[in-house]
Write an enzyme that holds these catalytic residues in place. Structure first.
Site, mmCIF file in Angstrom:
data_model
loop_
_atom_site.group_PDB
_atom_site.id
_atom_site.type_symbol
_atom_site.label_atom_id
_atom_site.label_comp_id
_atom_site.label_asym_id
_atom_site.label_seq_id
_atom_site.Cartn_x
_atom_site.Cartn_y
_atom_site.Cartn_z
ATOM 1 N N ASN A 14 0.783 -1.284 -0.054
ATOM 2 C CA ASN A 14 -0.047 0.027 -0.126
ATOM 3 C C ASN A 14 0.912 1.283 -0.080
ATOM 4 O O ASN A 14 1.536 1.410 1.074
ATOM 5 C CB ASN A 14 -0.744 -0.019 1.348
ATOM 6 C CG ASN A 14 -2.148 0.578 1.120
ATOM 7 O OD1 ASN A 14 -2.990 0.529 2.125
ATOM 8 N ND2 ASN A 14 -2.562 1.149 -0.058
ATOM 9 N N CYS A 75 -6.608 5.274 7.789
ATOM 10 C CA CYS A 75 -5.732 4.508 6.828
ATOM 11 C C CYS A 75 -4.724 3.646 7.716
ATOM 12 O O CYS A 75 -3.764 4.179 8.136
ATOM 13 C CB CYS A 75 -5.090 4.967 5.955
ATOM 14 S SG CYS A 75 -4.004 4.235 4.619
ATOM 15 N N CYS A 223 -4.492 -3.408 2.336
ATOM 16 C CA CYS A 223 -5.326 -2.419 2.990
ATOM 17 C C CYS A 223 -5.520 -2.843 4.400
ATOM 18 O O CYS A 223 -5.607 -4.041 4.803
ATOM 19 C CB CYS A 223 -6.763 -2.555 2.323
ATOM 20 S SG CYS A 223 -7.779 -1.402 3.188
ATOM 21 N N GLY A 224 -4.934 -2.006 5.167
ATOM 22 C CA GLY A 224 -4.715 -2.169 6.583
ATOM 23 C C GLY A 224 -5.888 -2.547 7.379
ATOM 24 O O GLY A 224 -6.292 -3.526 8.139
ATOM 25 N N THR A 225 -6.972 -1.457 7.205
ATOM 26 C CA THR A 225 -7.974 -1.633 7.721
ATOM 27 C C THR A 225 -9.032 -2.759 7.169
ATOM 28 O O THR A 225 -9.859 -3.127 8.007
ATOM 29 C CB THR A 225 -8.885 -0.294 7.920
ATOM 30 O OG1 THR A 225 -9.059 0.193 6.448
ATOM 31 C CG2 THR A 225 -8.243 0.798 8.633
#
Length: 293
Positions: A14, A75, A223-225
């Site tokens: 990301n 984010c 994507c972390g979340t």
């Protein structure tokens, strides 16, 4: 001519353009400028932009903007990159940090030269195993807000319901994430602001994931979340036990850990690689002008 300095950062694939207000105190970012900077053909190229500023009482403040110019919600990978940069820039004197983003206090930790841990707020707005319409079919899905809204869909549930030849996407790598993700992201069920969409497959207690991100309006390499949402939903629906490993599109692994107390998710954390891939500078006239406000 005035020059603008930046760092290009990657959190498990990301990627972000990071600006430090210590070096760019008067810089103003408008949506048109953000779009130009994040364009992968004519700009620097990124999923989004991070701005790091000094902030009284905290180690730093993080601002985040999506590549389409919109103001981003939380984010997770961006936060981990911001923590790494704050440490390298001398804002963090030890391994732990407290910082502000979107008027919310967060914490993080430098684990080693490769990995950064970010502590998220308690997730909310859970909704499990509901049907969502996509391409005129009803598909089982779940939802949770981990700082950003996320739909989580198991690949097997899509295969059971959507009538496209199975050979087209028997494997997650072959699944048309953008095609399905875009329709669900813009579904009236998530109006007006939309949602992020995650497609997952569980193999040997690891979650393999691909994510369509709103604001980027495309698939991202991580994507972390979204990975956090997938881990929490899989804990409930598939009995996975934390810490849970999530394998992103980039091939990097993210580790999601948490405790459950009184039916609440506590000590929720996201751990993975975060690094500066390169630094640079450009003349402000390339992207900034008075008409783009």
């Amino acid at each position: 001519m005035k020059k603008i300095s930046f760092a290009k950062m990657s959190g498990a694939g990301n990627d972000f353009i990071l600006f430090d207000r210590r070096f760019n105190p008067d810089m103003e970012l408008h949506p048109a400028v953000i779009k130009k900077l994040c364009n992968r053909r004519t700009g620097i190229g990124a999923d989004g932009i991070l701005i790091i500023s000094d902030f009284p009482g905290y180690d730093f403040m993080m601002e985040y903007f999506n590549s389409d110019g919109s103001t981003g919600s939380l984010c997770g990978n961006g936060a981990r990159c911001a923590i790494r940069y704050a440490h390298l820039s001398g804002r963090i004197n030890n391994a732990t940090t407290n910082f502000i983003s979107n008027n919310v206090q967060y914490a993080g930790e430098i684990l080693d030269a490769d990995n950064v841990k970010f502590y998220l707020s308690e997730p909310k707005n859970f909704k499990y195993n509901f049907k969502i319409k996509t391409f005129n079919q009803l598909v089982s899905s779940s939802f949770v807000d981990t700082g950003s809204p996320h739909v989580v869909i198991k690949l097997g549930d899509v295969l059971q319901n959507v009538q496209i030849p199975n050979s087209f996407y028997q494997d997650l790598d072959d699944f048309p994430v953008v095609q399905y993700g875009r329709e669900i992201r813009n579904s009236k069920d998530f109006a007006p602001s939309g949602t992020n969409v995650n497609f997952i497959k569980i193999v040997d207690n690891k979650i393999f994931i691909r994510t369509y991100e709103r604001g980027v309006e495309d698939e991202t390499l991580a994507c972390g979340t979204g990975s956090t949402a997938a881990a929490i939903i899989s804990y409930v629906n598939d009995k996975l036990k934390p810490p849970i490993t999530v394998v992103t599109k980039s091939g990097n692994e993210l580790i999601i850990d948490f405790k459950v107390e009184d039916q609440h998710i506590r000590n929720l954390s996201l751990t993975g690689p975060a690094e500066i891939t390169f630094t640079g500078e450009f003349y402000s006239s390339l992207y900034f002008n008075n008409s783009e406000k």
